[in-house]
Design a protein around this motif. Structure first.
Motif, PDB file in Angstrom:
ATOM      1  N   THR A  68      -3.148  -8.533  -8.208  1.00  0.00           N
ATOM      2  CA  THR A  68      -1.995  -8.752  -9.062  1.00  0.00           C
ATOM      3  C   THR A  68      -0.730  -8.923  -8.231  1.00  0.00           C
ATOM      4  OG1 THR A  68      -2.978  -7.402 -10.799  1.00  0.00           O
ATOM      5  CG2 THR A  68      -0.618  -7.788 -10.940  1.00  0.00           C
ATOM      6  N   PRO A  69       0.045  -9.988  -8.470  1.00  0.00           N
ATOM      7  CA  PRO A  69       1.322 -10.117  -7.753  1.00  0.00           C
ATOM      8  C   PRO A  69       2.201  -8.904  -8.007  1.00  0.00           C
ATOM      9  CG  PRO A  69       0.772 -12.144  -8.921  1.00  0.00           C
ATOM     10  CD  PRO A  69      -0.202 -11.103  -9.382  1.00  0.00           C
ATOM     11  N   ALA A  70       2.962  -8.523  -7.012  1.00  0.00           N
ATOM     12  CA  ALA A  70       3.788  -7.319  -7.110  1.00  0.00           C
ATOM     13  C   ALA A  70       5.257  -7.666  -6.940  1.00  0.00           C
ATOM     14  CB  ALA A  70       3.369  -6.314  -6.036  1.00  0.00           C
ATOM     15  N   CYS A  71       6.088  -6.782  -7.438  1.00  0.00           N
ATOM     16  CA  CYS A  71       7.527  -6.886  -7.225  1.00  0.00           C
ATOM     17  C   CYS A  71       7.903  -6.173  -5.925  1.00  0.00           C
ATOM     18  CB  CYS A  71       8.283  -6.241  -8.379  1.00  0.00           C
ATOM     19  SG  CYS A  71       8.200  -7.163  -9.919  1.00  0.00           S
ATOM     20  N   VAL A  72       9.040  -6.547  -5.382  1.00  0.00           N
ATOM     21  CA  VAL A  72       9.584  -5.831  -4.235  1.00  0.00           C
ATOM     22  C   VAL A  72      10.008  -4.443  -4.695  1.00  0.00           C
ATOM     23  CG1 VAL A  72      11.386  -5.806  -2.470  1.00  0.00           C
ATOM     24  CG2 VAL A  72      10.355  -7.979  -3.178  1.00  0.00           C
ATOM     25  N   ARG A  73       9.635  -3.422  -3.928  1.00  0.00           N
ATOM     26  CA  ARG A  73       9.955  -2.038  -4.251  1.00  0.00           C
ATOM     27  C   ARG A  73      10.822  -1.430  -3.153  1.00  0.00           C
ATOM     28  NH1 ARG A  73       8.231  -2.120  -9.491  1.00  0.00           N
ATOM     29  NH2 ARG A  73       6.013  -2.609  -9.683  1.00  0.00           N
ATOM     30  N   ARG A  74      11.350  -0.274  -3.449  1.00  0.00           N
ATOM     31  CA  ARG A  74      12.016   0.527  -2.415  1.00  0.00           C
ATOM     32  C   ARG A  74      11.218   1.796  -2.199  1.00  0.00           C
ATOM     33  NH1 ARG A  74      16.413   5.095  -3.234  1.00  0.00           N
ATOM     34  NH2 ARG A  74      16.318   5.912  -1.124  1.00  0.00           N
ATOM     35  N   GLU A  75      10.916   2.066  -0.925  1.00  0.00           N
ATOM     36  CA  GLU A  75      10.276   3.325  -0.547  1.00  0.00           C
ATOM     37  C   GLU A  75      11.120   3.941   0.551  1.00  0.00           C
ATOM     38  OE1 GLU A  75       6.184   2.848   0.468  1.00  0.00           O
ATOM     39  OE2 GLU A  75       5.697   1.696  -1.346  1.00  0.00           O
ATOM     40  N   GLY A  76      11.944   4.911   0.172  1.00  0.00           N
ATOM     41  CA  GLY A  76      12.834   5.540   1.145  1.00  0.00           C
ATOM     42  C   GLY A  76      13.776   4.522   1.737  1.00  0.00           C
ATOM     43  N   GLY A  77      13.770   4.412   3.055  1.00  0.00           N
ATOM     44  CA  GLY A  77      14.698   3.538   3.735  1.00  0.00           C
ATOM     45  C   GLY A  77      14.181   2.136   3.985  1.00  0.00           C
ATOM     46  N   ARG A  78      13.154   1.695   3.251  1.00  0.00           N
ATOM     47  CA  ARG A  78      12.633   0.352   3.460  1.00  0.00           C
ATOM     48  C   ARG A  78      12.294  -0.296   2.125  1.00  0.00           C
ATOM     49  NH1 ARG A  78       6.344   0.196   4.745  1.00  0.00           N
ATOM     50  NH2 ARG A  78       5.621   1.886   3.394  1.00  0.00           N
ATOM     51  N   LEU A  79      12.291  -1.626   2.129  1.00  0.00           N
ATOM     52  CA  LEU A  79      11.769  -2.384   1.000  1.00  0.00           C
ATOM     53  C   LEU A  79      10.320  -2.709   1.281  1.00  0.00           C
ATOM     54  CD1 LEU A  79      14.688  -4.901   0.280  1.00  0.00           C
ATOM     55  CD2 LEU A  79      14.268  -2.663  -0.767  1.00  0.00           C
ATOM     56  N   THR A  80       9.508  -2.737   0.229  1.00  0.00           N
ATOM     57  CA  THR A  80       8.087  -3.028   0.401  1.00  0.00           C
ATOM     58  C   THR A  80       7.645  -4.093  -0.589  1.00  0.00           C
ATOM     59  OG1 THR A  80       7.333  -1.321  -1.165  1.00  0.00           O
ATOM     60  CG2 THR A  80       7.640  -0.660   1.148  1.00  0.00           C
ATOM     61  N   LEU A  81       6.612  -4.796  -0.217  1.00  0.00           N
ATOM     62  CA  LEU A  81       5.957  -5.778  -1.070  1.00  0.00           C
ATOM     63  C   LEU A  81       4.466  -5.648  -0.822  1.00  0.00           C
ATOM     64  CD1 LEU A  81       6.235  -8.147  -3.068  1.00  0.00           C
ATOM     65  CD2 LEU A  81       6.338  -9.671  -1.091  1.00  0.00           C
TER      66      LEU A  81
ATOM     67  N   THR B   8       5.959  -3.376   4.489  1.00  0.00           N
ATOM     68  CA  THR B   8       7.396  -3.539   4.649  1.00  0.00           C
ATOM     69  C   THR B   8       7.789  -4.985   4.392  1.00  0.00           C
ATOM     70  OG1 THR B   8       7.513  -1.734   6.246  1.00  0.00           O
ATOM     71  CG2 THR B   8       9.327  -3.308   6.247  1.00  0.00           C
ATOM     72  N   TYR B   9       8.800  -5.153   3.552  1.00  0.00           N
ATOM     73  CA  TYR B   9       9.297  -6.485   3.204  1.00  0.00           C
ATOM     74  C   TYR B   9      10.603  -6.738   3.934  1.00  0.00           C
ATOM     75  CZ  TYR B   9      11.459 -10.220   0.413  1.00  0.00           C
ATOM     76  OH  TYR B   9      12.078 -11.379   0.008  1.00  0.00           O
ATOM     77  N   ARG B  10      10.605  -7.754   4.780  1.00  0.00           N
ATOM     78  CA  ARG B  10      11.841  -8.201   5.436  1.00  0.00           C
ATOM     79  C   ARG B  10      11.967  -9.704   5.233  1.00  0.00           C
ATOM     80  NH1 ARG B  10      10.030  -4.437   9.508  1.00  0.00           N
ATOM     81  NH2 ARG B  10      11.396  -2.609   9.562  1.00  0.00           N
ATOM     82  N   PHE B  11      13.192 -10.183   5.255  1.00  0.00           N
ATOM     83  CA  PHE B  11      13.382 -11.588   4.936  1.00  0.00           C
ATOM     84  C   PHE B  11      14.600 -12.165   5.639  1.00  0.00           C
ATOM     85  CE2 PHE B  11      15.794  -9.143   1.826  1.00  0.00           C
ATOM     86  CZ  PHE B  11      17.009  -9.792   1.795  1.00  0.00           C
TER      87      PHE B  11
ATOM     88  N   VAL C 219      15.068  -4.237  13.077  1.00  0.00           N
ATOM     89  CA  VAL C 219      13.652  -4.461  12.776  1.00  0.00           C
ATOM     90  C   VAL C 219      12.769  -3.923  13.892  1.00  0.00           C
ATOM     91  CG1 VAL C 219      11.901  -6.268  12.516  1.00  0.00           C
ATOM     92  CG2 VAL C 219      14.064  -6.436  11.264  1.00  0.00           C
ATOM     93  N   ALA C 220      13.202  -4.110  15.134  1.00  0.00           N
ATOM     94  CA  ALA C 220      12.382  -3.704  16.287  1.00  0.00           C
ATOM     95  C   ALA C 220      12.132  -2.214  16.325  1.00  0.00           C
ATOM     96  CB  ALA C 220      13.057  -4.158  17.581  1.00  0.00           C
ATOM     97  N   VAL C 221      13.045  -1.418  15.766  1.00  0.00           N
ATOM     98  CA  VAL C 221      12.876   0.043  15.782  1.00  0.00           C
ATOM     99  C   VAL C 221      12.556   0.578  14.388  1.00  0.00           C
ATOM    100  CG1 VAL C 221      14.344   0.334  17.804  1.00  0.00           C
ATOM    101  CG2 VAL C 221      15.375   0.418  15.518  1.00  0.00           C
ATOM    102  N   ASN C 222      12.108  -0.348  13.501  1.00  0.00           N
ATOM    103  CA  ASN C 222      11.794   0.025  12.118  1.00  0.00           C
ATOM    104  C   ASN C 222      13.005   0.655  11.439  1.00  0.00           C
ATOM    105  OD1 ASN C 222      10.005  -0.003   9.939  1.00  0.00           O
ATOM    106  ND2 ASN C 222       9.380   2.122  10.302  1.00  0.00           N
ATOM    107  N   GLY C 223      14.170   0.068  11.705  1.00  0.00           N
ATOM    108  CA  GLY C 223      15.421   0.555  11.129  1.00  0.00           C
ATOM    109  C   GLY C 223      15.606   0.117   9.692  1.00  0.00           C
TER     110      GLY C 223
END
Length: 441
Positions: A31-44, A48-51, A372-376
């Motif tokens: 099932t396609p998912a929406c972008v979520r927030r988990e703590g200090g990151r966005l997820t899909l 981890t979702y980055r763009f 991004v390099a330090v998972n910031g």
């Protein structure tokens, strides 16, 4: 072109239950998912979702099936952005038609009625983005005058308004008077009517409610909402400003529990440098936003970029560092969702070089990549803005009523001031190189 509607799919024998799987249900691995927030990151999809993204405020206008629209051009621009690796677009999902000199016309609404054609233009734009696997941030009003915004809501309810940059009203008067919006129950009520109308809408192209659309990343309360600019006005406005933010976030989530909610604020620049205001304003937001405008904020001189670059770049670096630190302290993702810089000499023609703009973009992108390099906390960026194939029709590079060659530079600004044209090859190479290093969306 996406033409299949929900009604057509049901007629073809696709069940309503199957249709529900097209939304952000998360009920099955496929099932396609929406972008979520988990703590200090966005997820899909639990990753981890980055763009790397862009601003395309005029997406609904190009998508409109009307003389002021241009659906073939919309397709071409989306294809160009996709080819660059851009996967996230920030788009206006509102414009309030009224008497402001620089306000775009037509609008999504007047005081009394909705412009269904423009809403359907947004529907079409979202459907075309879905075909290209892009995500959208949809902005629900504007603090500034170029799309009507809060000043037009005040006009709707009081009959009074001022134009920005009117010689009779020095610049500070516009944002300070606009802060009256936050304590106007009548103006907020009209704005909330638009929120309900937009967030509760079903896309007439896809047949899918916006609340279920995986193309949508975030509902955004406003473009650059400030509580004023004068210290005394800010202090007076803050309780109402915070209440407006909280009440609107609650309303959106009551209509759509699937998508993120963001503010659209510039960062600490929006409140005279006060970090406490930034933190409180974003308390109920899913992620933080920051905008970076060195020329607009007086950090560089457009006619002397070489002589003012070093000092301006130092202030940009400090601003970036401040907001990354605040994101870490608040344990929330951060998006640099607007940043712009002029062409050499602060000139507007596409033939003018972009040497200093290239340095500025490289600086922003380097900061994003370092995080991004330090998972910031930095989740992504949206440059301002995409001009694509549009060219100014006028020798003074000014937008005139009736123009439909929309650019990322809004109607109140010189056409070509900040936007990236399809001929800006060196800028596009910088964007593509950045995409290769950070994008996961």
């Amino acid at each position: 072109m996406v033409k299949t509607t929900r009604r057509q799919m049901l007629a073809a024998g696709v069940s309503a239950g199957a249709l529900s799987l097209l939304g952000c249900t998360g009920t099955a691995p496929s099932t396609p998912a929406c972008v979520r927030r988990e703590g200090g990151r966005l997820t899909l999809n639990n990753e981890t979702y980055r763009f790397a993204g862009a601003n395309l405020w005029y997406g609904a206008y190009l998508g409109a099936d009307a003389p002021y629209g241009d659906r073939p051009r919309l397709g071409r621009e989306l294809d160009r952005l996709k080819a660059l690796g851009i996967t996230n677009l920030r788009i206006m999902a509102s414009s309030e038609e009224g008497p402001l000199t620089a306000g775009i016309k037509p609008g999504f609404r007047t005081k009394e009625s909705w412009n269904e054609t423009l809403f359907e233009g947004l529907d079409y734009c979202m459907a075309e983005m879905a075909r290209r696997n892009m995500k959208a941030v949809l902005c629900l009003t504007n603090f500034w005058e170029w799309s009507g915004g809060m000043m037009t809501y005040l006009y709707y309810t009081t009959g009074r308004y001022i134009d920005m940059n009117d010689p009779a009203h020095p610049w500070r008067e516009f944002p300070d008077q606009n802060s009256d919006f936050y304590r106007s129950g009548a103006a907020i009520s009209l704005y909330h009517d638009h929120v309900r109308h937009m967030v509760g809408r079903t896309n007439l192209v896809t047949g899918q409610p916006y609340r279920d659309d995986v193309t949508l990343m975030s509902w955004q309360l406003c473009n650059e909402p400030r509580p004023g600019v004068t210290a005394a006005v800010i202090d007076r406005a803050l309780p109402d400003y915070y209440r407006w933010i909280g009440d609107t976030a609650t309303l959106i989530r009551s209509l759509d529990g699937n998508h993120l909610v963001s503010l659209g604020q510039e960062g600490t620049m929006a409140s005279g440098g006060r970090e406490d205001v930034f933190a409180e304003a974003h308390k109920e937001m899913d992620y933080l936003t920051a905008h970076i405008w060195p020329l607009n904020w007086g950090w560089v001189d457009g006619k002397d970029l070489a002589g003012t670059w070093d000092a301006g770049a130092a202030r940009v670096a400090s601003y970036i560092e401040t907001h990354i630190r605040l994101a870490e302290e608040m344990n929330k993702p951060l998006v640099f969702e607007e940043f712009g810089f002029p062409r050499n000499g602060e000139l507007y023609d596409p033939e003018i070089p972009t040497a200093f703009r290239e340095r500025f973009y490289a600086m922003i992108y380097k900061a994003v990549e370092a995080s991004v390099a330090v998972n910031g906390p930095v989740a992504g960026s949206n440059f301002w803005a995409w001009n694509g194939e549009a060219r100014s029709a006028h020798v003074d590079y000014r937008f005139q009523p009736g123009d439909t060659a929309y650019m990322g530079d809004p109607p109140h600004e010189p056409q070509g001031w900040y936007g990236i044209f399809d001929s800006d090859a060196s800028m596009q190479e910088i964007i593509k190189a950045h995409v290769a290093r950070v994008s996961t969306g």
